[in-house]
Design an enzyme around this catalytic site. Structure first.
Site, short mmCIF file in Angstrom:
data_model
loop_
_atom_site.label_atom_id
_atom_site.label_comp_id
_atom_site.label_asym_id
_atom_site.label_seq_id
_atom_site.Cartn_x
_atom_site.Cartn_y
_atom_site.Cartn_z
N LYS A 132 -9.52 1.38 -1.87
CA LYS A 132 -9.69 0.91 -0.49
C LYS A 132 -11.06 1.28 0.07
O LYS A 132 -11.45 2.46 0.06
CB LYS A 132 -8.58 1.50 0.37
CG LYS A 132 -8.54 1.03 1.82
CD LYS A 132 -7.28 1.59 2.48
CE LYS A 132 -7.10 1.12 3.92
NZ LYS A 132 -5.83 1.64 4.49
N GLU A 167 0.86 -1.20 0.00
CA GLU A 167 0.00 0.00 0.00
C GLU A 167 0.90 1.25 0.00
O GLU A 167 1.95 1.27 0.64
CB GLU A 167 -0.82 -0.01 1.30
CG GLU A 167 -1.69 1.21 1.53
CD GLU A 167 -2.27 1.27 2.96
OE1 GLU A 167 -1.61 0.84 3.92
OE2 GLU A 167 -3.41 1.74 3.09
N CYS A 220 -4.68 -3.03 3.00
CA CYS A 220 -4.39 -2.87 4.42
C CYS A 220 -5.56 -3.19 5.35
O CYS A 220 -5.87 -4.34 5.57
CB CYS A 220 -3.81 -1.50 4.70
SG CYS A 220 -3.05 -1.46 6.34
N1 CDT Z 1 -2.99 1.53 6.49
C1 CDT Z 1 -3.87 0.94 7.32
O1 CDT Z 1 -5.01 0.70 6.94
N2 CDT Z 1 -3.42 0.63 8.55
C2 CDT Z 1 -4.30 0.10 9.55
C3 CDT Z 1 -3.90 0.63 10.88
C4 CDT Z 1 -5.04 0.69 11.75
S1 CDT Z 1 -4.78 1.70 13.13
C5 CDT Z 1 -5.65 3.13 12.77
C6 CDT Z 1 -4.34 -1.42 9.62
O2 CDT Z 1 -5.44 -1.94 9.76
O3 CDT Z 1 -3.31 -2.07 9.56
#
Ligand code: CDT
Length: 308
Positions: A123, A46, A168
């Site tokens: 996303k 990502e 993600c």
């Molecule tokens: N980039 C991303 O989606 N990161 C999230 C972090 C969550 S904490 C706000 C993840 O789910 O890994």
């Protein structure tokens, strides 16, 4: 046997000051390694082209837009697309997308082996918050800078397989995989940027964060009888650590390759798409076993409603 030799190209940190050109050169180096190992598909993380900029609070939209790509490929990424075409390797890359009519998405694309973009996913599940949050150890402003994706969860036929993408936080939501499972998905590729520390609970610890990431992907692989390839951008970005833990998961939910570092690191596995068949034809034969008359709440209600 329908085999795709897949490279999971984990990336180390991108600093704020790193140019796209410097970052793309690292991606090309990973692609060359993948070619030497016979890969025909390489998956990058990502927001591969920049630092994880949603950790920084910005008010000025012109500044925000400097982290976005207006077109893909563009001048900075063309060397990657050109090399991928020469090597005959399909690529999947995450980046911040600004559309011609001014929309902002967190996007992942998939190409064929001629470097032609055949799929785009935006996303869906944007974590974090929109305004500066004084209660967090650091910010996670995806809801400020991105709109929720408008693509749904499509799949594409390529390299004799059915392929879908997530980004993600999406990897933590079973609904996302199931919508692709219902389209016969055999390979889910996804990139992530996950802080090593929970900004709202510092005591959580890296071990649990890695466990939750892996748990989400291995369970989904098994429950949908699909390969899952999860690729991190990791390491210390301007003092903010991102976890690694990139994995390739088989359709039985086993991890067949796992990153050992938090730097640029290529995982390679020859993934046989026919390994998906048994699960899809037996315990997870959706047509025979699903009971959709009882699943209505999943699409009619967003949050929890407890009994009185
Ligand atoms: N980039 C991303 O989606 N990161 C999230 C972090 C969550 S904490 C706000 C993840 O789910 O890994």
């Amino acid at each position: 046997m329908r085999q795709i030799v897949i490279g999971a190209a984990q990336m180390g940190p991108n600093q704020k000051s790193d140019s796209r050109e410097v970052i793309v050169a690292r991606m090309v180096a990973l692609l060359e390694q993948a070619a030497a190992k016979g890969c025909t598909l390489v998956v990058f993380p990502e927001l591969a082209l920049t630092t994880f900029f949603p950790r920084w609070y910005m008010d000025d939209q012109a500044e925000v837009d400097t982290w976005f790509e207006d077109e893909m490929p563009n001048e900075a990424t063309r060397p990657l697309f050109d090399r991928a075409r020469e090597l005959g390797i399909a690529i999947s890359i995450g980046y911040a997308e600004k559309t011609p009519d001014g929309h902002h998405f967190n996007t992942q694309i998939l190409t064929d082996r001629q470097a032609k973009i055949i799929g785009k996913y935006r996303k869906t599940h944007l974590p974090g918050h929109s305004d500066y949050d004084h209660d967090r150890a650091f910010q996670h402003l995806e809801k400020r800078y991105f709109e929720p994706g408008d693509t749904g969860f499509p799949v594409w036929r390529t390299q004799d397989a059915i392929v879908g993408m997530l980004i993600c936080n999406d990897r933590r939501w079973p609904e996302a995989y199931r919508v692709m499972g219902l389209q016969g998905v055999e390979l889910v590729v996804l990139g992530y940027n996950t802080p090593s520390v929970n900004s709202q609970m510092g005591s959580e610890g890296l071990e649990q964060r890695l466990y939750h990431s892996e748990l989400s992907m291995t369970a989904a692989a098994y429950q949908n009888a699909t390969w899952v390839v999860g690729v991190a951008k990791a390491g210390d970005e301007d003092g903010h650590p991102l976890m690694g833990g990139s994995i390739i998961v088989d359709p039985n939910g086993y991890v067949v390759a796992r990153a050992e570092t938090e730097g640029d690191e290529l995982l390679v596995h020859a993934c046989d798409m026919d390994l998906c068949n048994f699960g899809k034809e037996t315990i997870f034969d959706f047509e025979r076993h699903r009971r959709i008359e009882h699943y209505g709440l999943i699409t009619s209600q967003t949050g929890v409603v407890r009994p009185a």
